[in-house]
Write an enzyme that holds these catalytic residues in place. Structure first.
Site: not given
Ligand code: MN
Length: 745
Positions: A98-99
């Site tokens: 996600e990051d």
């Protein structure tokens, strides 16, 4: 690889920070409770390296290197849930996709498809939860993931736990949002998964944020009374030990204080003061015996304790013979201890204790014993049924689910003597649906213990239930009132929907005929009509036509026909309203009094038509938040308002951060409840003297009740800010006749 890790670590932060990261990682390795082989160890090491490199440039809100978060989450998974290497690897990687720029493909190549699937599940869950979707929808997604791989939800629990423990550095409105979501979704889910330690900690942490005053108050009092409590517990335990020692089994006995949240609940519900709650702790006996001796030894200990202290029979709960469906096993009772105080007793084996603390994961360890992991299967099946029930409405789903999440259970029997386990509060009709959905559909009448009962009859333990069916019988709308289980509700709803669709066929045919007569294309026309009359679906439109709630003439009056299409007639407003009309224009009440300065999301609130919520009557200086009740109208609530949790968790996207701006002289009315002893020396006089003379406050209204030397007084007092109010409350509580002063909503 080793040098790469060094480089990545070097890019992460200062020497001290790198040391902290390395020691956290070593702590993780020590926390692993399951056996790991060389392969497992290599995978965990690799996951650590990948995560360090991926997160090297990120920092948490607190300023620490981001990588500490996944390491902590993995440690919680290992230590507090007892998960194995696959989950630990996935936990270390849970935020990378996600990051950072690490892809799922890379994770599959390095860690295999299982880890990839879990990380993918976690990423999707996060993506969904972060967006502005209502909590009910989020909840549905969490539960869907649960069915794919339970580990996704368990890791998510650990993630949430670490975030809750480190919430301090978040801005206030985010804290409230996260706490609301935790109280609404994660605490009940932890309960249902048997993660009692998690549930308790979630609830305590939420309370700490949502009502900090109450939290601190209880924590302080618990601390102050600790010594007295410990003395009481050891007095209580001493004679018990003497007898249990004689049994010759290994055991532990200790007192545990109840959680701050549960004490808070007790004070709220029973409306008693802290000092009046004697059962602030439970005494737990944990025995270490072979599985075959567990039940017998538990009861032996029960018998020894109740030889000394008198038990309260209604409080006896035997989850050793019949465990809860989330796997909880324990023998509970309450006895009357020294000084007449109630003491709750929990008797269980080490194995049962392990399951109670760590829930689901511990079950895998004891698989095959006492039902093992299979115990969850019926529960997972019932979730599948609710999901398959096709109730597209997420809030309905959540309501159904919560009934089944929170409730204790009731055990009843079929006429053949088979045991059926239903949530407490379940009715005879719920039982019919639990046997088979067809038995439910065609349920004609019900017998409990051979006597006819109404469909909504609430079952009690040991009832023997018989269903009499008739194939012409069919569910009606009213049946929804007679059931509480998600399965029954879902089945009844889908049957009603089917019925509606079937009836609607006539309406559809008529509309199709009329449209083709006018040479209008069917499908676009239906869309236009549904939209124009604000129906929720074509089925509702057909049903309205079939049941004469509207006619085709009503439709054609609203449209012109152009090139085979329906064009809304601009002159007319729709003359027929669809039934479930939720488009009523909102009445906006204008406040004319000069408004105090308020900041919303850091900007002046003048752009909003704001008003103070009457459920909690905020006073200047209170901790507050804004809730958008219309496009432009804003209600200001206190964060301790009893509606706050519901609003924050269901409509988090409507919540705005609100603060008081430049102090104003506007008046606020606060309601106080004062209780105390009526000594006959003029209570009213003393109270009013304090307020109007000493504090120069205006009293808007005052109402006093007194019986038997005891009084309760409700006063509405006018103040300009919270400081004034607090000074006045303190002054009141210093009066000798006053026992308590509370702010009322
Ligand atoms: Mn995370």
């Amino acid at each position: 690889m080793a040098t790469q890790l060094k480089d990545a670590l070097a890019a992460t932060g200062t020497i001290d920070e790198i040391k902290l990261i390395q020691s956290s990682y070593r702590k993780l390795l020590r926390a692993i409770k399951v056996e790991t082989d060389a392969d497992d160890k290599a995978q965990i090491r690799l996951a650590y390296e990948v995560a360090v490199r991926a997160h090297r440039k990120q920092r948490r809100k607190s300023g620490e290197p981001y990588i500490l978060h996944p390491i902590e989450v993995a440690t919680i998974c290992a230590c507090e849930i007892g998960l194995g290497p696959t989950a630990i690897v996935a936990a270390l990687l849970h935020d990378v996709v996600e990051d950072t720029d690490v892809t799922l493909e890379e994770i599959r190549n390095q860690f295999g498809p299982k880890v990839m699937a879990i990380v993918d599940g976690l990423t999707k869950l996060d993506g969904n939860l972060a967006k502005n979707s209502p909590q009910a929808e989020n909840f549905r997604k969490v539960v869907l993931t649960l069915l794919d791989d339970v580990r996704v939800v368990l890791i998510k629990m650990a993630d949430r736990m670490h975030n809750m423990r480190t919430l301090g550095s978040m801005p206030r409105h985010k804290q409230l949002k996260i706490a609301g979501e935790t109280a609404y979704i994660y605490a009940p889910l932890a309960h249902r998964l048997g993660l009692y330690a998690f549930k308790t900690e979630f609830q305590d942490l939420c309370l700490k944020i949502q009502d900090n005053g109450a939290y601190k108050d209880i924590a302080k009092k618990l601390h102050e009374t600790k010594r007295e409590r410990n003395r009481y517990i050891s007095d209580f335990i001493r004679p018990v030990k003497k007898l249990v020692d004689g049994l010759g089994v290994d055991y532990r006995i200790f007192g545990r204080p109840k959680s701050i949240y549960s004490i808070h609940q007790k004070i709220e519900n029973k409306e008693v003061a802290f000092e009046d709650i004697f059962d602030l702790f439970a005494v737990r006996v944990v025995i270490d015996v072979p599985i075959k001796d567990e039940k017998q030894t538990c009861w032996q200990i029960y018998s020894l304790i109740t030889d000394i202290y008198q038990p309260i029979p209604e409080r006896l709960k035997d989850w050793v013979t019949t465990p809860k469906s989330n796997g909880y096993e324990s023998l509970h009772t309450t006895v009357i201890g020294p000084k007449g105080r109630y003491v709750e007793i929990q008797i269980r084996s080490e194995r049962m204790d392990d399951i109670a603390e760590r829930g689901f994961a511990a079950h895998w360890k004891y698989k095959g014993v006492g039902g093992g992991a299979n115990r969850y299967e019926p529960w997972l099946d019932s979730i599948r049924e609710i999901l398959d029930g096709g109730s597209g409405d997420a809030s309905e789903f959540l309501a159904d689910f919560k009934t089944n999440l929170f409730s204790e259970e009731v055990f009843v029997y079929t006429p053949q003597g088979d045991l059926v386990n239903l949530p407490k509060g379940a009715t005879a009709l719920d039982f019919a649906f639990s046997v088979h959905s067809m038995v439910g559909y065609h349920c004609q009448s019900l017998k409990v213990n051979q006597r006819l009962v109404p469909m909504g009859y609430e079952l009690t333990n040991g009832d023997r239930v018989e269903v009499i069916t008739n194939k012409n019988q069919r569910p009606s709308e009213g049946w929804l009132k007679f059931v509480v289980t998600g399965k029954a509700r879902a089945k009844i709803r889908s049957s009603l929907k089917e019925e509606r669709r079937r009836k609607g066929e006539f309406g559809r045919e008529e509309l199709e005929r009329k449209l083709s007569h006018r040479k209008v294309d069917f499908e676009p026309a239906v869309d236009a009509i549904v939209k124009h009359f604000k129906f929720t679906s074509p089925v509702d439109l057909y049903y309205a036509l079939a049941t004469d709630q509207m006619s085709t003439n009503d439709i054609f009056r609203e449209f012109e026909i152009e090139n085979g299409k329906l064009i809304p007639n601009p002159v007319h407003e729709p003359s027929v309203k669809s039934l479930p009309s939720n488009s009523k224009p909102k009445r906006v009440r204008k406040k004319t009094i000069d408004k105090p300065q308020l900041l919303v999301n850091g900007e002046s609130a003048t752009q909003y038509d704001f008003a103070f919520a009457t459920c909690c009557n905020p006073v200047q200086g209170d901790d507050i938040f804004g809730y958008l009740s219309g496009t432009n109208s804003l209600k200001i609530h206190r964060t301790s308002c009893k509606n706050a949790e519901h609003l924050l968790s269901n409509y988090g996207y409507r919540v705005l951060r609100a603060e008081w701006g430049i102090p104003s002289d506007r008046n606020f009315v606060a309601n106080l409840l004062i209780k105390g002893i009526d000594s006959g020396l003029g209570v009213i006089d003393s109270l009013t003297t304090v307020l109007s003379k000493n504090q120069s406050l205006n009293i808007r209204s005052m109402h006093i009740d007194g019986t038997g030397g005891y009084f309760e007084c409700r006063i509405s007092v006018v103040v300009t800010n919270i400081d004034q109010l607090e000074i006045a409350m303190r002054a009141l509580s210093q009066l000798p006749e006053v026992a308590s002063v509370l702010r009322e909503d």
